[in-house]
Design an enzyme around this catalytic site. Sequence first.
Site, PDB file in Angstrom:
ATOM      1  CG  HIS A   1      -1.639   1.286   1.383  1.00 15.96           C
ATOM      2  ND1 HIS A   1      -1.296   2.237   2.538  1.00 15.96           N
ATOM      3  CD2 HIS A   1      -2.826   1.740   0.719  1.00 15.96           C
ATOM      4  CE1 HIS A   1      -2.356   3.171   2.350  1.00 15.96           C
ATOM      5  NE2 HIS A   1      -3.029   3.095   1.503  1.00 15.96           N
ATOM      6  CG  ASN A   2      -0.369   5.079   0.057  1.00 16.98           C
ATOM      7  OD1 ASN A   2      -0.723   4.759  -0.987  1.00 16.98           O
ATOM      8  ND2 ASN A   2      -0.840   5.598   1.033  1.00 16.98           N
TER       9      ASN A   2
ATOM     10  CD  GLU B   1      -1.939   2.442  -3.363  1.00 19.46           C
ATOM     11  OE1 GLU B   1      -3.114   3.226  -3.328  1.00 19.46           O
ATOM     12  OE2 GLU B   1      -1.831   2.355  -2.325  1.00 19.46           O
TER      13      GLU B   1
ATOM     14  CG  ASP C   1      -1.443   7.159  -4.429  1.00 20.92           C
ATOM     15  OD1 ASP C   1      -1.481   5.962  -4.359  1.00 20.92           O
ATOM     16  OD2 ASP C   1      -1.638   7.595  -3.133  1.00 20.92           O
TER      17      ASP C   1
ATOM     18  CG  HIS D   1      -0.788   9.905   0.835  1.00 20.50           C
ATOM     19  ND1 HIS D   1      -0.926   9.749   2.123  1.00 20.50           N
ATOM     20  CD2 HIS D   1      -1.855   9.201   0.327  1.00 20.50           C
ATOM     21  CE1 HIS D   1      -2.329   9.214   2.265  1.00 20.50           C
ATOM     22  NE2 HIS D   1      -3.045   8.707   1.212  1.00 20.50           N
TER      23      HIS D   1
ATOM     24  CD  GLU E   1      -5.101   6.704  -4.461  1.00 18.82           C
ATOM     25  OE1 GLU E   1      -5.498   7.731  -3.896  1.00 18.82           O
ATOM     26  OE2 GLU E   1      -4.689   6.063  -3.690  1.00 18.82           O
TER      27      GLU E   1
END
Length: 489
Positions: A42-43, A72, A74, A87, A121
């Site tokens: 995640h992230n 991931e 973003d 983020h 994302e």
Amino acid sequence: MTFEGFLRYMESKDCCVFNQAHKSVYQDMDQPLSSYYISSSHNTYLIGDQLVGRSHLDAYVCALRKGCRCLEIDCWDGPDMEPVVYHGYTLTTKILFRDVVTTVEQHAFEVSAYPVILSLENHCSKEQQAVMAHYLISILGDKLLRATLDHQTNGELPSPNDLQYKILIKNKKLKIKTEGTEAEESVNEGEDEEEDEEEDDEDHQTKAKFWSPRKAGPKVKKKKVVVAEALSDLVIYTRSVKFISFSHSRDNQNYYENTSMGEKKARKLAKASGADFVQHNQKLLSRIYPAGSRTSSSNYNPQEFWNVGSQLVALNFQSLGLAMDLNDGRFQDNGGCGYVLKPAVLMSSQKSFDPACSQHGIKPTHLLLKVISGSNLPVPRSGKALDPFVRVEIHGTPSDSQRKNTHTVKGNSLSPHWDSDMSFTIQVPELCHIRFCVRDQTGFLSSDFVGQYSLPFTSLKKGYRWVPLRSRDGCSLDPASLFVFVWCS
């Protein structure tokens, strides 16, 4: 054999508590992707917390070298038509999307030949999405999966073997244009990853407080992000769609579509509809991610979502502790390739399985463990000898999860001796992990971490065994170890 020779043998890999046959790929790798647990981050870009932490390319390298297969990214509009990764709505630092893709291309298959999934994302404008697509194509080259495979998969996802050395893009995809309909699929900004957290007041307040200047209150309509055709064309077997309900997915979701949901929604579903969740995950990919309120990058226990067969249980890899210990234990199985075949109990089409149920109609397994002794335990910086004890934890279904402690040995780091018997009754051993944790008793109710070792129950070797201890960050503490006796019936 001399005593010294016997001792060396007992501390060799041949006598390790982890089955050495599982150090290489031994499982069937020709099943659909939905049949496997897939190591997921995640992230991935963060090496610190979710608010002011640094974004760094090394985070991708570290995750890939740990066998992570789902990363991931973003993506946000950057200056000079250069998409950036960070983020959103926080003070985390930014890195270039093209540098992330270059790093992935260089390290994707260092430790595993099996496919890497890039979970995007996507917050970018159509123009910068086109730039993203260009970088993905030009940098990844033949490694990027750009079309369906030649052979038919009969309405199922391809297998890890089918997709060796391929990188898949997980993102929204444009709907096929038909007469009288719009081709564009627009999504709310952040819908892929954050949509479900809006349902939780705590998460909503967290984002309102830290991510945007407006105060917590009524929702405002988010900016729409429209998927660019060039990026949409790169989404083949991992098209992101919104989760509505298990019945809706049964009737409408295609095998090449997957869903993402926050841990809180997933936890509610697992408790209320565990059997439906298991059945959903037999054919379809689901990704679980940490709640937005975990601003310190803490993790949930992944076991609760492995129990329902979720394949992409995403964790903050930079955060040390129990969750990553279990994840490292889970994915050291099957050669550390990042894909572990789910147990048969989760894949049966004949018999439903609800992990929340305490009775499964399966003959229980009785595990006998004798924690005999320790050797060369690491001494704290103070130089004071440890007062060590060993905690043995079973992580599995709720009814199987338990832990037991040995007594504490005073002032002995070099060769503590416990000779402590423990017995456990386990209903679903195929889902269980065992964690040996050595702790230093610092007070009546307080203790400090010394070292640990985690492994799947199915990789546990019987007999007199050596347990190699690892540090908080997963590194070997050799020669620190435990000596144990293991028996199952």
